[in-house]
Design a protein around this motif. Structure first.
Motif, PDB file in Angstrom:
ATOM      1  N   LEU A  17      -6.848   1.410  12.156  1.00 36.89           N
ATOM      2  CA  LEU A  17      -7.273   0.278  11.340  1.00 36.89           C
ATOM      3  C   LEU A  17      -6.733  -1.047  11.865  1.00 36.89           C
ATOM      4  N   SER A  47     -13.641  -5.938   5.196  1.00 34.44           N
ATOM      5  CA  SER A  47     -12.716  -5.163   4.373  1.00 34.44           C
ATOM      6  C   SER A  47     -13.430  -4.058   3.606  1.00 34.44           C
ATOM      7  N   THR A  52     -10.679  -1.147   3.145  1.00 31.60           N
ATOM      8  CA  THR A  52      -9.422  -1.721   2.662  1.00 31.60           C
ATOM      9  C   THR A  52      -9.616  -2.444   1.339  1.00 31.60           C
ATOM     10  N   ALA A 105       3.054  -6.341   2.145  1.00 31.89           N
ATOM     11  CA  ALA A 105       2.203  -5.195   1.797  1.00 31.89           C
ATOM     12  C   ALA A 105       2.972  -4.182   0.958  1.00 31.89           C
ATOM     13  N   SER A 118      -1.900   1.987  -2.449  1.00 32.50           N
ATOM     14  CA  SER A 118      -3.078   1.243  -2.903  1.00 32.50           C
ATOM     15  C   SER A 118      -2.641  -0.166  -3.296  1.00 32.50           C
ATOM     16  N   TRP A 119      -3.602  -1.074  -3.265  1.00 33.00           N
ATOM     17  CA  TRP A 119      -3.349  -2.468  -3.590  1.00 33.00           C
ATOM     18  C   TRP A 119      -4.496  -2.993  -4.425  1.00 33.00           C
ATOM     19  N   MET A 128      -6.545  -7.006   0.783  1.00 36.24           N
ATOM     20  CA  MET A 128      -7.308  -6.315   1.819  1.00 36.24           C
ATOM     21  C   MET A 128      -6.592  -6.307   3.164  1.00 36.24           C
ATOM     22  N   HIS A 130      -3.244  -5.752   3.420  1.00 33.97           N
ATOM     23  CA  HIS A 130      -2.081  -4.869   3.336  1.00 33.97           C
ATOM     24  C   HIS A 130      -2.266  -3.515   4.020  1.00 33.97           C
ATOM     25  N   PRO A 131      -3.406  -2.842   3.849  1.00 32.42           N
ATOM     26  CA  PRO A 131      -3.568  -1.577   4.576  1.00 32.42           C
ATOM     27  C   PRO A 131      -3.543  -1.777   6.096  1.00 32.42           C
ATOM     28  N   VAL A 132      -4.006  -2.925   6.555  1.00 36.58           N
ATOM     29  CA  VAL A 132      -3.985  -3.237   7.989  1.00 36.58           C
ATOM     30  C   VAL A 132      -2.545  -3.366   8.466  1.00 36.58           C
TER      31      VAL A 132
END
Length: 192
Positions: A17, A47, A52, A105, A118-119, A128, A130-132
């Motif tokens: 990602l 995203s 994300t 994140a 999860s966010w 969007m 944060h997972p990155v």
């Protein structure tokens, strides 16, 4: 009136990602440069496509600030993983630039019912990203870091999971085809 050709659909070839996010500019130094995250709507669309952000999430909170943060994260990812791919410099020395994204994140993270991070974009307009950032931290500290490479035809990054780790291009149908055609033309010219 001059009509512009719409940009191509962004290929997803990074194998991670964070690398897919880093690869969101076509031809970054050339005349046909196209930023697939050129505005907030582009960021939201990427995203949603990357998973994300839930489809149809709110698009109303501080778009300029979030877009600037996204571009900053992308630059950091290209610096960190570009150094890993090119085997230049100490990758660990680049961690301080990535750390604030990872800290933000994790400070905003919750666990979902399946015990995954999860966010919520309602709580954090940059959710969007944060997972990155977390994917980048995991790649940086995992065994796949040694498999990060740069395409021999463009500056895009990817994780080389090929059987013998000999992958050279971001995508065979893209840069691979261009390079093979150039070699073919060169050989024909030499024979003439």
């Amino acid at each position: 009136m001059v009509s512009r050709t719409p940009p191509r659909a962004l290929p997803v070839v990074g194998g991670n990602l964070a690398l897919d996010f880093a690869n969101t500019v076509d031809n970054p130094w050339g005349p046909t440069r196209h930023d697939h995250l050129g505005d907030y709507d582009d960021l939201m669309a990427w995203s949603e496509r990357a998973g994300t952000l839930a489809t149809g999430s709110s698009r109303r909170r501080r778009p300029g600030e979030v877009l600037g943060r996204a571009h900053e994260l992308r630059d950091v990812l290209n610096d960190v993983f570009g150094a890993a791919a090119d085997r230049t410099g100490d990758v660990a020395e680049r961690w301080p630039a990535l750390r604030p994204f990872v800290v933000q994140a994790m400070a905003a993270a919750a666990l979902d019912d399946e015990m995954r991070w999860s966010w919520s974009i309602r709580d954090d307009p940059a959710a969007m990203l944060h997972p990155v950032a977390v994917a980048a931290a995991e790649l940086l500290t995992g065994t796949d870091l040694r498999l990060v490479k740069r395409c021999s035809g463009c500056p895009w990054l990817f994780v080389d999971r090929s059987r013998n780790h000999s992958r050279r291009w971001c995508d065979m149908a893209d840069c691979g085809t261009v390079e093979k055609m150039q070699r073919y033309v060169s050989r024909r010219r030499e024979r003439s």
